[in-house]
Design a protein around this motif. Sequence first.
Motif, PDB file in Angstrom:
ATOM      1  N   MET A 206       0.856  -1.176   0.000  1.00  0.00           N
ATOM      2  CA  MET A 206       0.000   0.000   0.000  1.00  0.00           C
ATOM      3  C   MET A 206       0.899   1.236   0.000  1.00  0.00           C
ATOM      4  O   MET A 206       1.262   1.763   1.045  1.00  0.00           O
ATOM      5  CB  MET A 206      -0.917  -0.003   1.233  1.00  0.00           C
ATOM      6  CG  MET A 206      -2.000   1.061   1.185  1.00  0.00           C
ATOM      7  SD  MET A 206      -3.033   1.062   2.680  1.00  0.00           S
ATOM      8  CE  MET A 206      -3.808  -0.541   2.565  1.00  0.00           C
ATOM      9  N   ASN A 207       1.278   1.689  -1.188  1.00  0.00           N
ATOM     10  CA  ASN A 207       2.242   2.778  -1.328  1.00  0.00           C
ATOM     11  C   ASN A 207       1.628   4.051  -1.891  1.00  0.00           C
ATOM     12  O   ASN A 207       2.350   5.015  -2.154  1.00  0.00           O
ATOM     13  CB  ASN A 207       3.392   2.346  -2.250  1.00  0.00           C
ATOM     14  CG  ASN A 207       4.176   1.179  -1.688  1.00  0.00           C
ATOM     15  OD1 ASN A 207       4.398   1.091  -0.482  1.00  0.00           O
ATOM     16  ND2 ASN A 207       4.581   0.262  -2.553  1.00  0.00           N
ATOM     17  N   LEU A 208       0.318   4.063  -2.093  1.00  0.00           N
ATOM     18  CA  LEU A 208      -0.321   5.153  -2.809  1.00  0.00           C
ATOM     19  C   LEU A 208      -0.058   6.519  -2.180  1.00  0.00           C
ATOM     20  O   LEU A 208       0.223   7.490  -2.867  1.00  0.00           O
ATOM     21  CB  LEU A 208      -1.827   4.904  -2.869  1.00  0.00           C
ATOM     22  CG  LEU A 208      -2.653   5.857  -3.724  1.00  0.00           C
ATOM     23  CD1 LEU A 208      -2.242   5.758  -5.177  1.00  0.00           C
ATOM     24  CD2 LEU A 208      -4.138   5.562  -3.567  1.00  0.00           C
ATOM     25  N   ILE A 209      -0.119   6.607  -0.848  1.00  0.00           N
ATOM     26  CA  ILE A 209       0.125   7.858  -0.149  1.00  0.00           C
ATOM     27  C   ILE A 209       1.519   7.882   0.454  1.00  0.00           C
ATOM     28  O   ILE A 209       2.233   8.885   0.369  1.00  0.00           O
ATOM     29  CB  ILE A 209      -0.927   8.084   0.957  1.00  0.00           C
ATOM     30  CG1 ILE A 209      -2.337   8.106   0.361  1.00  0.00           C
ATOM     31  CG2 ILE A 209      -0.651   9.373   1.712  1.00  0.00           C
ATOM     32  CD1 ILE A 209      -2.591   9.258  -0.582  1.00  0.00           C
ATOM     33  N   VAL A 210       1.919   6.782   1.065  1.00  0.00           N
ATOM     34  CA  VAL A 210       3.218   6.707   1.748  1.00  0.00           C
ATOM     35  C   VAL A 210       4.022   5.575   1.125  1.00  0.00           C
ATOM     36  O   VAL A 210       3.657   4.410   1.247  1.00  0.00           O
ATOM     37  CB  VAL A 210       3.042   6.456   3.259  1.00  0.00           C
ATOM     38  CG1 VAL A 210       4.395   6.407   3.946  1.00  0.00           C
ATOM     39  CG2 VAL A 210       2.158   7.538   3.875  1.00  0.00           C
ATOM     40  N   GLY A 211       5.098   5.920   0.442  1.00  0.00           N
ATOM     41  CA  GLY A 211       5.913   4.926  -0.222  1.00  0.00           C
ATOM     42  C   GLY A 211       7.162   4.568   0.558  1.00  0.00           C
ATOM     43  O   GLY A 211       7.555   5.246   1.504  1.00  0.00           O
ATOM     44  N   ASP A 212       7.777   3.470   0.159  1.00  0.00           N
ATOM     45  CA  ASP A 212       9.019   3.027   0.804  1.00  0.00           C
ATOM     46  C   ASP A 212      10.245   3.703   0.212  1.00  0.00           C
ATOM     47  O   ASP A 212      11.283   3.795   0.860  1.00  0.00           O
ATOM     48  CB  ASP A 212       9.175   1.507   0.657  1.00  0.00           C
ATOM     49  CG  ASP A 212       8.185   0.756   1.539  1.00  0.00           C
ATOM     50  OD1 ASP A 212       7.797   1.321   2.578  1.00  0.00           O
ATOM     51  OD2 ASP A 212       7.812  -0.372   1.181  1.00  0.00           O
ATOM     52  N   LYS A 213      10.147   4.176  -1.027  1.00  0.00           N
ATOM     53  CA  LYS A 213      11.327   4.682  -1.718  1.00  0.00           C
ATOM     54  C   LYS A 213      11.514   6.189  -1.552  1.00  0.00           C
ATOM     55  O   LYS A 213      12.594   6.699  -1.776  1.00  0.00           O
ATOM     56  CB  LYS A 213      11.236   4.337  -3.212  1.00  0.00           C
ATOM     57  CG  LYS A 213      11.223   2.837  -3.485  1.00  0.00           C
ATOM     58  CD  LYS A 213      11.071   2.549  -4.970  1.00  0.00           C
ATOM     59  CE  LYS A 213      11.013   1.061  -5.232  1.00  0.00           C
ATOM     60  NZ  LYS A 213      10.820   0.752  -6.674  1.00  0.00           N
ATOM     61  N   ARG A 214      10.473   6.895  -1.184  1.00  0.00           N
ATOM     62  CA  ARG A 214      10.560   8.351  -1.073  1.00  0.00           C
ATOM     63  C   ARG A 214      10.852   8.738   0.369  1.00  0.00           C
ATOM     64  O   ARG A 214      10.007   8.550   1.242  1.00  0.00           O
ATOM     65  CB  ARG A 214       9.265   9.013  -1.528  1.00  0.00           C
ATOM     66  CG  ARG A 214       8.990   8.910  -3.009  1.00  0.00           C
ATOM     67  CD  ARG A 214       7.752   9.717  -3.369  1.00  0.00           C
ATOM     68  NE  ARG A 214       7.893  11.094  -2.926  1.00  0.00           N
ATOM     69  CZ  ARG A 214       8.522  12.041  -3.612  1.00  0.00           C
ATOM     70  NH1 ARG A 214       9.089  11.741  -4.762  1.00  0.00           N
ATOM     71  NH2 ARG A 214       8.597  13.266  -3.154  1.00  0.00           N
ATOM     72  N   PRO A 215      12.047   9.269   0.653  1.00  0.00           N
ATOM     73  CA  PRO A 215      12.347   9.697   2.016  1.00  0.00           C
ATOM     74  C   PRO A 215      11.441  10.838   2.441  1.00  0.00           C
ATOM     75  O   PRO A 215      11.109  11.718   1.650  1.00  0.00           O
ATOM     76  CB  PRO A 215      13.813  10.151   1.930  1.00  0.00           C
ATOM     77  CG  PRO A 215      14.042  10.486   0.493  1.00  0.00           C
ATOM     78  CD  PRO A 215      13.165   9.549  -0.277  1.00  0.00           C
ATOM     79  N   GLY A 216      11.009  10.793   3.674  1.00  0.00           N
ATOM     80  CA  GLY A 216      10.175  11.855   4.219  1.00  0.00           C
ATOM     81  C   GLY A 216       8.690  11.591   4.145  1.00  0.00           C
ATOM     82  O   GLY A 216       7.905  12.297   4.779  1.00  0.00           O
ATOM     83  N   ASP A 217       8.258  10.570   3.384  1.00  0.00           N
ATOM     84  CA  ASP A 217       6.826  10.321   3.242  1.00  0.00           C
ATOM     85  C   ASP A 217       6.172   9.972   4.579  1.00  0.00           C
ATOM     86  O   ASP A 217       5.069  10.419   4.884  1.00  0.00           O
ATOM     87  CB  ASP A 217       6.580   9.185   2.246  1.00  0.00           C
ATOM     88  CG  ASP A 217       6.566   9.672   0.807  1.00  0.00           C
ATOM     89  OD1 ASP A 217       6.979  10.827   0.581  1.00  0.00           O
ATOM     90  OD2 ASP A 217       6.168   8.907  -0.084  1.00  0.00           O
ATOM     91  N   ARG A 218       6.836   9.146   5.390  1.00  0.00           N
ATOM     92  CA  ARG A 218       6.241   8.747   6.678  1.00  0.00           C
ATOM     93  C   ARG A 218       6.142   9.935   7.625  1.00  0.00           C
ATOM     94  O   ARG A 218       5.168  10.068   8.373  1.00  0.00           O
ATOM     95  CB  ARG A 218       7.053   7.626   7.302  1.00  0.00           C
ATOM     96  CG  ARG A 218       6.861   6.262   6.627  1.00  0.00           C
ATOM     97  CD  ARG A 218       7.747   5.217   7.249  1.00  0.00           C
ATOM     98  NE  ARG A 218       9.156   5.445   6.937  1.00  0.00           N
ATOM     99  CZ  ARG A 218      10.171   4.984   7.655  1.00  0.00           C
ATOM    100  NH1 ARG A 218       9.953   4.319   8.770  1.00  0.00           N
ATOM    101  NH2 ARG A 218      11.411   5.223   7.277  1.00  0.00           N
ATOM    102  N   VAL A 219       7.149  10.811   7.594  1.00  0.00           N
ATOM    103  CA  VAL A 219       7.099  12.017   8.435  1.00  0.00           C
ATOM    104  C   VAL A 219       5.957  12.905   7.976  1.00  0.00           C
ATOM    105  O   VAL A 219       5.212  13.472   8.788  1.00  0.00           O
ATOM    106  CB  VAL A 219       8.437  12.771   8.369  1.00  0.00           C
ATOM    107  CG1 VAL A 219       8.409  13.985   9.277  1.00  0.00           C
ATOM    108  CG2 VAL A 219       9.591  11.849   8.774  1.00  0.00           C
ATOM    109  N   GLN A 220       5.781  13.023   6.651  1.00  0.00           N
ATOM    110  CA  GLN A 220       4.677  13.809   6.113  1.00  0.00           C
ATOM    111  C   GLN A 220       3.330  13.215   6.506  1.00  0.00           C
ATOM    112  O   GLN A 220       2.392  13.942   6.850  1.00  0.00           O
ATOM    113  CB  GLN A 220       4.779  13.877   4.584  1.00  0.00           C
ATOM    114  CG  GLN A 220       5.823  14.837   4.076  1.00  0.00           C
ATOM    115  CD  GLN A 220       5.347  16.286   4.187  1.00  0.00           C
ATOM    116  OE1 GLN A 220       4.356  16.587   4.816  1.00  0.00           O
ATOM    117  NE2 GLN A 220       6.088  17.178   3.579  1.00  0.00           N
ATOM    118  N   ARG A 221       3.219  11.891   6.438  1.00  0.00           N
ATOM    119  CA  ARG A 221       1.963  11.247   6.839  1.00  0.00           C
ATOM    120  C   ARG A 221       1.627  11.573   8.285  1.00  0.00           C
ATOM    121  O   ARG A 221       0.483  11.905   8.617  1.00  0.00           O
ATOM    122  CB  ARG A 221       2.064   9.736   6.669  1.00  0.00           C
ATOM    123  CG  ARG A 221       0.838   8.957   7.172  1.00  0.00           C
ATOM    124  CD  ARG A 221       1.179   7.501   7.450  1.00  0.00           C
ATOM    125  NE  ARG A 221       2.180   7.389   8.493  1.00  0.00           N
ATOM    126  CZ  ARG A 221       3.006   6.352   8.625  1.00  0.00           C
ATOM    127  NH1 ARG A 221       2.963   5.363   7.753  1.00  0.00           N
ATOM    128  NH2 ARG A 221       3.883   6.310   9.608  1.00  0.00           N
TER     129      ARG A 221
END
Length: 587
Positions: free
Chosen positions: A319-334
């Motif tokens: 489930m990468n649609l909003i938060v991906g594994d390859k893009r740094p910072g996505d989890r912090v943004q979430r």
Amino acid sequence: MVLRLTKVWGCHRSHRGKVAGQRQDGSHSHRITAQHLSRIRQCQRFVFSTSNTSSFYFDIMENPEKPAGGQADDLHSMPCVLKLPFESLSTAPISLDQVPAARYRFIDAKPFANGSYLRVVETDILPKNRYAAISYVWKGVPPLNPTANPPPTMTIKSAFNADPISLPALRTACRAALQLECPLLWLDGLCIKQGDEDDKAWQIQRMFSIYEHCHVCLILPGGLSRLVALEEETNWVSRAWTLQEAIAPPRCKVLFSWTHGTCYLESLFYLHVEQVEGDESGAGMTELVSLLAASSRATYLVTKSEDDPTQEKKQKLEMNLIVGDKRPGDRVQRNALIGALDLKGKEGMASAIWRAAMMRVAYRPVDMILSIMGMFGVSLDARQFEHDDRLKAALALMREILARGGRAEWLGVIPSLPPGKVFSTAPNILELGEGVEAHLGDEDAMENGLLWWLQGAPTGFVDEDGYVNVTAPVASVIVSASGESENTTGKGAHSIRDHGHQQWDIIDVQGGSSLPPYVVHIGEKKNYLNGSYPTWSDPENNLFMLVEQESNGGLRVAGYAVGTDQVLSSSGWSTNETIRVKIRSVY
């Protein structure tokens, strides 16, 4: 009054009541007593805890599936400013040059969904709660197999740096809007005159209101070149304008490619997916808040109901649609986005908005500020700023926030990052454009260290010389670059370390005001109380701003540190002292 239900895992904030019966979507409903109903009417979102570890958000909506305000036929009384046959849309860029500026414009969803024609209408008055607004990224995922029978597309005149719009994707959005009983659709590319700076400025000043008063926001995370699947990564969560588009609306639905029909996703909890009716290629939609929470698990299974023992079990899918594994910072943004949504309309929302905004990027750097100003009740004129002058716009926004009695909640939003060289009251990433992710450092540490908001941030004002004047507890310090304390005799001295491991020893200045360098207590860290996050008791719950003197005699922020309540008990503190810190060192 109707209660709309969204299930949330392990929510810690709740008004507890009896919940039982059948749900609105068919699997379980939930009844409440009149005693609780009277309390519910006082708020827009209400949380009930059930007997297990899950909880439910009840959104209070008046007839939520039927937008208020007039009949559907009212849209035919709106002047039509553009009407083009569907088959002509791919032949030349769509132009709005002939359309008057400074008007609200909308796409008539029904004829476009039917593939008949594109009809754009205009009005002087925002038709509140009668339209769906689109959130997407201008540069999204590329088409699948673009050389093999590509779908028809259209382009917008002067919409530079934007992907061509897939006609099937926009038809899906129109179908989803109609399914949610919204006869109108707002899409910035077609509803703003892209080549008219006056119209752009007018629309930007009203952008927050446009999203705030829509019936629903439809999010296409991969852009408008095509619908993307849940497994595909997108950059939606990192773009500047999408922050406001997620927070301002009363509800947000995410549209994605989907072939399993109406069903549930089994992830961190059960996530309901509704099929978009009449879509030949297959599309589904689900609530953004639920998808954000579920994305912390990152995998899902497909099932037809929550309690069906013969589930249509599939292999685990990413489930990468909003938060991906390859893009740094996505989890912090979430995390920052969930925090802002959870604290919507409450103290703490501004802190989460600033944190998320600092890490986002835009094609025009100034949009990082213009895209969030409405959430602070500020309306800046976009024509007063150059496209790349993010810092000038940030200064103007900060001045307006404090002038309206707001708090300086941008201070310390990401305390692990060094202050900017030019703009010292904000993290250095405010001065960067694209490529912010490379400067965030250890994402695991960032993700786990930013699950809080700042309570009691200082108030103040920004003077004509560009200094922010804040009144807060202040103490003098001795700085030890080596980390070894130079203060061995001061009574009641306490030490703190900034994120650069520099030690600051608080000293008691006898017989006068504090002297630089200073440590300023700017607030108390409060954990996000959301079921998506772990909760813990942090003894270092105070945030301090470290201020040093420049060669010209002015003051600038040198860094931030956290500390326990014991730090505040030292005798060196002056309780109400005004510190005048330069926001920008260079104009």
